[in-house]
Design a protein around this motif. Structure first.
Motif, PDB file in Angstrom:
ATOM      1  N   ARG A 235       0.825  -1.208   0.000  1.00 52.74           N
ATOM      2  CA  ARG A 235       0.000   0.000   0.000  1.00 52.74           C
ATOM      3  C   ARG A 235       0.861   1.259   0.000  1.00 52.74           C
ATOM      4  O   ARG A 235       0.486   2.267  -0.608  1.00 52.74           O
ATOM      5  CB  ARG A 235      -0.937  -0.027   1.208  1.00 52.74           C
ATOM      6  N   VAL A 236       2.004   1.206   0.644  1.00 55.37           N
ATOM      7  CA  VAL A 236       2.904   2.358   0.596  1.00 55.37           C
ATOM      8  C   VAL A 236       3.436   2.553  -0.814  1.00 55.37           C
ATOM      9  O   VAL A 236       3.472   3.677  -1.345  1.00 55.37           O
ATOM     10  CB  VAL A 236       4.054   2.180   1.600  1.00 55.37           C
ATOM     11  N   MET A 474      -4.665   3.440   7.694  1.00 53.33           N
ATOM     12  CA  MET A 474      -4.805   2.432   6.644  1.00 53.33           C
ATOM     13  C   MET A 474      -6.068   1.593   6.763  1.00 53.33           C
ATOM     14  O   MET A 474      -6.708   1.277   5.743  1.00 53.33           O
ATOM     15  CB  MET A 474      -3.563   1.537   6.623  1.00 53.33           C
ATOM     16  N   PRO A 475      -6.490   1.169   7.966  1.00 53.24           N
ATOM     17  CA  PRO A 475      -7.746   0.402   8.017  1.00 53.24           C
ATOM     18  C   PRO A 475      -8.949   1.170   7.484  1.00 53.24           C
ATOM     19  O   PRO A 475      -9.932   0.553   7.049  1.00 53.24           O
ATOM     20  CB  PRO A 475      -7.904   0.114   9.522  1.00 53.24           C
ATOM     21  N   LEU A 476      -8.873   2.508   7.491  1.00 53.51           N
ATOM     22  CA  LEU A 476      -9.969   3.327   6.983  1.00 53.51           C
ATOM     23  C   LEU A 476      -9.785   3.707   5.518  1.00 53.51           C
ATOM     24  O   LEU A 476     -10.658   4.350   4.929  1.00 53.51           O
ATOM     25  CB  LEU A 476     -10.101   4.603   7.825  1.00 53.51           C
ATOM     26  N   PRO A 481      -2.995  10.971   2.209  1.00 58.77           N
ATOM     27  CA  PRO A 481      -2.430  12.281   2.577  1.00 58.77           C
ATOM     28  C   PRO A 481      -1.226  12.174   3.509  1.00 58.77           C
ATOM     29  O   PRO A 481      -0.235  12.885   3.333  1.00 58.77           O
ATOM     30  CB  PRO A 481      -3.613  12.995   3.250  1.00 58.77           C
ATOM     31  N   ALA A 482      -1.324  11.291   4.497  1.00 58.00           N
ATOM     32  CA  ALA A 482      -0.192  11.130   5.414  1.00 58.00           C
ATOM     33  C   ALA A 482       1.030  10.568   4.687  1.00 58.00           C
ATOM     34  O   ALA A 482       2.172  10.969   4.957  1.00 58.00           O
ATOM     35  CB  ALA A 482      -0.589  10.224   6.578  1.00 58.00           C
ATOM     36  N   LEU A 483       0.818   9.651   3.751  1.00 55.37           N
ATOM     37  CA  LEU A 483       1.945   9.106   2.992  1.00 55.37           C
ATOM     38  C   LEU A 483       2.564  10.156   2.078  1.00 55.37           C
ATOM     39  O   LEU A 483       3.773  10.140   1.843  1.00 55.37           O
ATOM     40  CB  LEU A 483       1.491   7.893   2.181  1.00 55.37           C
ATOM     41  N   TRP A 484       1.749  11.063   1.561  1.00 54.49           N
ATOM     42  CA  TRP A 484       2.328  12.137   0.744  1.00 54.49           C
ATOM     43  C   TRP A 484       3.266  13.005   1.582  1.00 54.49           C
ATOM     44  O   TRP A 484       4.332  13.399   1.124  1.00 54.49           O
ATOM     45  CB  TRP A 484       1.200  12.991   0.145  1.00 54.49           C
TER      46      TRP A 484
END
Length: 715
Positions: A235-236, A474-476, A481-484
């Motif tokens: 996912r990352v 991630m479960p949601l 946005p946080a990964l950006w």
């Protein structure tokens, strides 16, 4: 700790009262000044016992394990009457315990396996899946060399084909036609022993797939969090493609396999490779953020704030977050050490005691060595503990001088104090770990302080907090946005790494420190950091000796690889290599590190080296260094019998020669890589088998397929 039992009060120490006046006064001064630090030497003695086990050339008797309990009891009894003698006995008992725990680990692990020489269908339960720049690499447990073969007690690591559409998950049954090989032998006598590392880690072999993989989903059990680790990495990478995504995934899962080689080199050459290896910095951020977030949430919820101590609840939350992060990243040695120390720090905060101390580091070192004594030999253990040891001792030394500065007001002074602390941290950690990096990797990074001054704050305040937020979201399905934000911070770190690595002289190859020199340096570092009075300065000479030990060691003049496809000659600070098709690049790179070279030159077909030691013709090359050696390319090899001290050939030599030492294809096939030293007193030849001896991880000598006729003897 144990010191409270082993070291009674000085007034009860009859050995000191019975000693001569000078000795009694000196010993009393030492005990009075260093009483609280004597126990810190017990893990050092334990490490010495582990090193003693690995230095042996034959496996010791397993009954030696039972020698440790009597030594521990004897140390306790002696300490009740004679404090100084009790401490010495405690050191001996700790060393014996380190030796015994390593021998116990060696006895309980399954024996190495001998993979079949041909490709065949292999099946097993997927334990781990690693994404590579091209393809996947899987680790199989309960593997079988065929459907009817017994299950192996060791794991296999197989690289799938690049075009294989299979996407295995931990717990799946995977079947694939593959070629498996045993872990590689050392590149030269005294090099890093991959077979020893695989023996203690439970790995049985490595290989690559020839056909497509077949998968049966959910056929077995998977290690804890292995599936979550794979999903998180996927996912990352889906949100952050490229190098930024690969590094972000590495910081969250501990896997560096997807990071492009060029970016790995930039991080290494700039002194930022430690950021990729999840350890103390990362778990400190995770647990600190978890601590303060938990405490804030507890304070905001009135029923909890009135009934539950917020500090206690926050500490428990930090410990749970740290333990989860350690398991998620694979519980590697730096993480084990960091989590052990973090647990002690958290418990000390909750108890109102001193949070960070050398005593906590000693406990962490002892726990890691008990769980995995073989990790002591690796760069991860050595560099992580050396860095923390230097930081704690350095902070304790300068804390009284900096106490006045911390109380000064003004943002400018506070920022200056923070910058000064960051620079001191980088300098101390870099100085402590540089010798270990030089010993293992043969490289020095000169601008690490400048790179860390920018990269560490980015990691602490942007990258890791954003990564933690992304993991929570991630479960949601709201992690993008946080990964950006995390990717933005990682891009900044990569930019710093590329800029610093491009500076002139950013990295330099140098001859590595030998093993004994590294041990001397480590002892001097411990002496300097563990004592508190003026005699701590006596640790500086051993550190200097360890740093300069490379100049006291003569590297081999000639090296021959295990498959005889590489033959190297070291002349005039230049490594000349004769390379055949199919030669190992890993072996070549290990040779370059040994000699502190960035590149090697091809062995000339004709001509001589600048110093005249190496001269080549179409028939072969002659090397002169006090005595001579001849590397045969063609022609009558036995014409050199008696004319030179050593004759080397990549083909089998069918005849014998008593006047010269013969090294041929059969020699390296039986005994592994060879090293040759030449001097005026003669030639010294060392094989890998002679260097390592008869140990459980060393394969037995291979048996010939058919008995050959004895070679003719040339007198």
């Amino acid at each position: 700790m144990v010191v409270s039992v082993l070291i009674p009060s000085l007034s009860q120490d009859q050995s000191l009262r019975a000693s001569p006046g000078v000795w009694r006064a000196w010993a009393a001064e030492v005990f009075a000044a260093e009483r609280q630090h004597l126990a810190l030497w017990l893990p050092v003695a334990m490490a010495a016992g582990i090193l003693l086990y690995f230095s042996l050339r034959s496996e010791p008797d397993a009954r030696l394990i039972w020698l440790t309990p009597p030594l521990i009891i004897a140390a306790l009894l002696v300490a009740r009457r004679w404090a100084f003698c009790g401490w010495l006995c405690a050191l001996v008992a700790a060393g014996s315990f380190g030796f015994a725990i390593t021998l116990w680990h060696a006895q309980r692990v399954p024996p190495p396996i001998s993979p079949p020489p041909r490709a065949l269908v292999i099946q097993g339960i997927v334990q781990n899946v690693q994404a590579l720049p091209q393809g996947l690499r899987v680790t199989l447990g309960q593997a079988q060399f065929g459907p009817e073969a017994p299950k192996l007690e060791r794991s296999l690591r197989i690289r799938l084909r690049n075009d294989d559409p299979a996407r295995p998950a931990p717990g799946d049954l995977l079947s694939v036609r593959a070629l498996i090989r045993a872990p590689a032998a050392p590149a030269y006598p005294g090099a890093w022993d991959f077979q020893r590392a695989a023996f203690f880690s439970g790995q049985g072999g490595v290989g690559f797939a020839i056909g497509a993989a077949e998968i049966t989903p959910g056929a077995g059990d998977a290690p804890p969090l292995s599936g979550l680790r794979r999903d998180l990495e996927a996912r990352v990478l889906a949100v952050l493609p490229g190098a930024a995504g690969a590094i972000s995934a590495a910081l969250l899962t501990g896997s560096q396999s997807v990071i492009p080689r060029a970016d790995l080199d930039a991080m290494r050459d700039s002194g930022l490779a430690h950021i990729l290896s999840v350890s103390g910095l990362h778990i400190a951020i995770v647990m600190s953020v978890s601590f303060w977030v938990t405490r804030l949430l507890a304070a905001l919820y009135r029923p909890v704030a009135l009934r539950v101590p917020g500090k206690m609840l926050a500490g428990c939350g930090a410990l749970l977050a740290g333990g989860f992060y350690m398991l998620l990243t694979g519980a590697q040695v730096p993480m084990q050490r960091s989590f052990a120390m973090a647990c002690l720090v958290t418990l000390a905060i909750l108890a109102g005691r001193k949070a960070i101390s050398l005593r906590g580091l000693a406990w962490a070192a002892a726990v890691v060595m008990i769980l995995d004594p073989a990790s002591l030999l690796g760069p991860s253990f050595q560099m992580s503990f050396a860095a923390v040891l230097a930081l704690i001792a350095g902070w304790e030394a300068v804390q009284p001088r900096l106490a006045g500065l911390r109380g000064q007001k003004g943002w400018a002074r506070r920022i200056g104090f923070a910058v000064l602390g960051l620079m001191m941290t980088s300098v101390l950690a870099g100085a402590a770990t540089a010798p270990f990096g030089l010993a293992h990797f043969g490289r020095l990074q000169w601008y690490g302080v400048a790179a860390n001054a920018v990269a560490v704050p980015l990691t602490s305040f942007i990258v890791m907090p954003a990564g933690m937020l992304a993991a929570v979201l991630m479960p949601l399905g709201l992690e993008a946005p946080a990964l950006w934000v995390m990717g933005f911070g990682v891009e900044g770190i990569l930019g710093v790494a590329r800029i610093v690595a491009a500076w002139p002289g950013a990295t330099e190859s140098a001859m590595p420190i030998p093993g004994w020199g590294l041990a001397v340096f480590a002892f001097g570092l411990c002496w300097l950091c563990l004592w508190r009075r003026w005699w701590r300065a006596l640790g500086v000479p051993p550190m200097i000796l360890g740093l300069t030990s490379a100049a006291l060691v003569q590297p081999p003049h000639i090296l021959i690889s295990q498959d005889a496809r590489l033959v190297g000659f070291f002349a005039t600070d230049t490594l000349f290599i004769q390379r055949q098709q199919g030669a190992s690049n890993l072996t070549r790179d290990a040779w370059l590190r040994l000699y502190g070279q960035d590149a090697a030159k091809a062995l000339p077909a004709e001509g001589a080296s600048p110093d005249g030691k190496l001269s080549c013709t179409a028939d072969g090359c002659r090397f002169e260094a006090g005595t001579s050696a001849f590397f045969a390319r063609r022609g009558n090899i036995m014409a050199q019998c008696g004319a030179v001290a050593v004759i080397i050939s990549t083909e089998p030599i069918r005849q014998r020669c008593r006047q010269s030492i013969l090294i041929d294809r059969f020699s390296v096939w039986r005994d592994g890589a060879h090293a040759v030293w030449l001097s005026s007193s003669g030639a010294q030849v060392m094989s890998d088998r002679a260097w390592r001896g008869d140990r459980p991880w060393v394969p037995p000598p291979p048996l010939p397929r058919a008995a050959a006729e004895p070679p003719a003897l040339i007198e």
